[in-house]
Write an enzyme that holds these catalytic residues in place. Structure first.
Site, mmCIF file in Angstrom:
data_model
loop_
_atom_site.group_PDB
_atom_site.id
_atom_site.type_symbol
_atom_site.label_atom_id
_atom_site.label_comp_id
_atom_site.label_asym_id
_atom_site.label_seq_id
_atom_site.Cartn_x
_atom_site.Cartn_y
_atom_site.Cartn_z
ATOM 1 C CD GLU A 121 -1.638 2.425 1.653
ATOM 2 O OE1 GLU A 121 -2.384 3.391 1.401
ATOM 3 O OE2 GLU A 121 -0.558 2.556 2.284
ATOM 4 C CD GLU A 122 2.776 3.437 3.881
ATOM 5 O OE1 GLU A 122 2.771 4.457 3.157
ATOM 6 O OE2 GLU A 122 2.301 3.441 5.038
ATOM 7 C CG ASP A 164 -4.486 3.512 5.725
ATOM 8 O OD1 ASP A 164 -3.738 3.695 6.698
ATOM 9 O OD2 ASP A 164 -4.075 3.275 4.575
#
Length: 343
Positions: A220-221, A240
């Site tokens: 995801e990052e 998140d």
């Protein structure tokens, strides 16, 4: 609506202590696999390494996903300097000035682990006139290795090479007053609260409305964590961190509902439903716009998945730096996830 606070915080403490910079998440995923198995769930991984667990609902014709990511920010060895220090490149977007003087671990390809310290390349005020003023950007940062190394060749003999992972010490603390402070609450605190939801479903023998797959993503990052999800999923809820600051309404005690981030607006009906669930059940919540943010749902939508999508999360202060939240925010987020699953 009951959740096991001790379980959630124990998961958080253990998970936050496992190094899992984006692209190097196997340890965190294996930890979650064991925990899921101990709860009685079967899980599986896709080729990318995303961990998934499906829970049957009253209506299995409609399929939801709830997502959080196990990958964190980190660093990688760019090159080895002639004096035995390491030059760096970043994994994701850490606030580089906050890394000055942080401890770290260098993880080699043959699984050796060495400790070190991240420093600016002008680390001493008694030596460098610009020690206090030189910009802390990745090009000016080094790692001082805790081994007797004086040359590039000394470092190479340790087995350290370009492309090795440099994991930043998260410095996990859970206070008696209910605060959880650590690097990488984004998004391990959301993973932990989803584990709390799964534990509650199993322990309390709860039923949910639709078949739901919990997805713990691994990239995801860097923007593609959930770009591909099972093709029968109709809607997806990303969990998140909630943003705090400037004109945002969220605090460390709220569940944040994001109406829009840098990828655009989230599904209007889903977002409205989440707001109404929060309002009707007297949750402490906030609705906000995140101008510099993307989520796993953003990635899924960009990946061409035909889904509705929304985003919520516990309020987290100082994102991508030394982060902090409170158990009240965690609990409010768990309650909203459960209300969503049961509606």
């Amino acid at each position: 609506m009951k959740f096991n606070k001790d379980y959630v915080l124990d998961i958080a403490k253990n998970l936050l202590s496992i190094d899992s910079p984006t692209g190097y998440t196997k340890g965190a995923t294996e930890f979650l696999e064991k925990e899921l198995s101990s709860l009685g769930y079967e899980s599986f991984r896709n080729e990318k390494g995303n961990l998934m667990v499906s829970v049957e609902g009253k209506n299995n014709e409609r399929h939801r996903a709830v997502l959080a990511h196990v990958d964190t920010l980190g660093l990688m060895v760019r090159s080895i300097n002639s004096d035995g220090t390491l030059a760096l490149t970043n994994l994701g977007g850490p606030i580089i000035p906050t890394l000055d003087a942080e401890y770290c671990r260098i993880i080699t390809r043959d699984k050796k682990v060495y400790t070190g310290t991240i420093l600016a390349d002008v680390p001493a005020v008694h030596v460098y006139p610009d020690a206090s003023t030189k910009e802390r950007k990745i090009e000016n940062m080094i790692v001082r290795i805790d081994e007797v190394v004086k040359t590039k060749e000394d470092v190479e003999k340790l087995g350290i090479q370009n492309g090795d992972i440099v994991a930043i010490d998260p410095k996990v603390q859970i206070t008696e007053s209910g605060f959880v402070k650590s690097r990488f609450l984004d998004d391990k605190i959301s993973v932990s609260l989803l584990m709390g939801v799964l534990e509650s479903i199993k322990t309390n023998k709860l039923t949910i409305e639709d078949k739901t797959t919990f997805i713990f993503s691994t990239y995801e990052e860097v923007g593609h964590g959930a770009a591909s999800i099972p093709n029968d999923i109709n809607e997806a809820l990303a969990v998140d961190m909630g943003c705090i600051g400037l004109d945002l309404a969220c605090t460390e005690y709220d569940v944040s509902i994001c109406a829009k981030d840098s990828s655009g607006p989230y599904d209007y009906d889903m977002t409205t439903n989440l707001i109404n669930l929060s309002k009707d059940n007297k949750l402490s919540y906030a609705v906000d716009i995140y101008p510099y943010y993307g989520s796993d749902v953003s990635a899924a939508l960009r990946g061409g998945n035909n889904i509705k999508g929304a985003l919520i999360g516990p309020g987290v202060h100082a994102s991508h730096g030394m982060e902090r939240t409170h158990y009240q925010a965690i609990e409010n987020a768990m309650k909203l996830v459960m209300l969503y699953l049961q509606k």
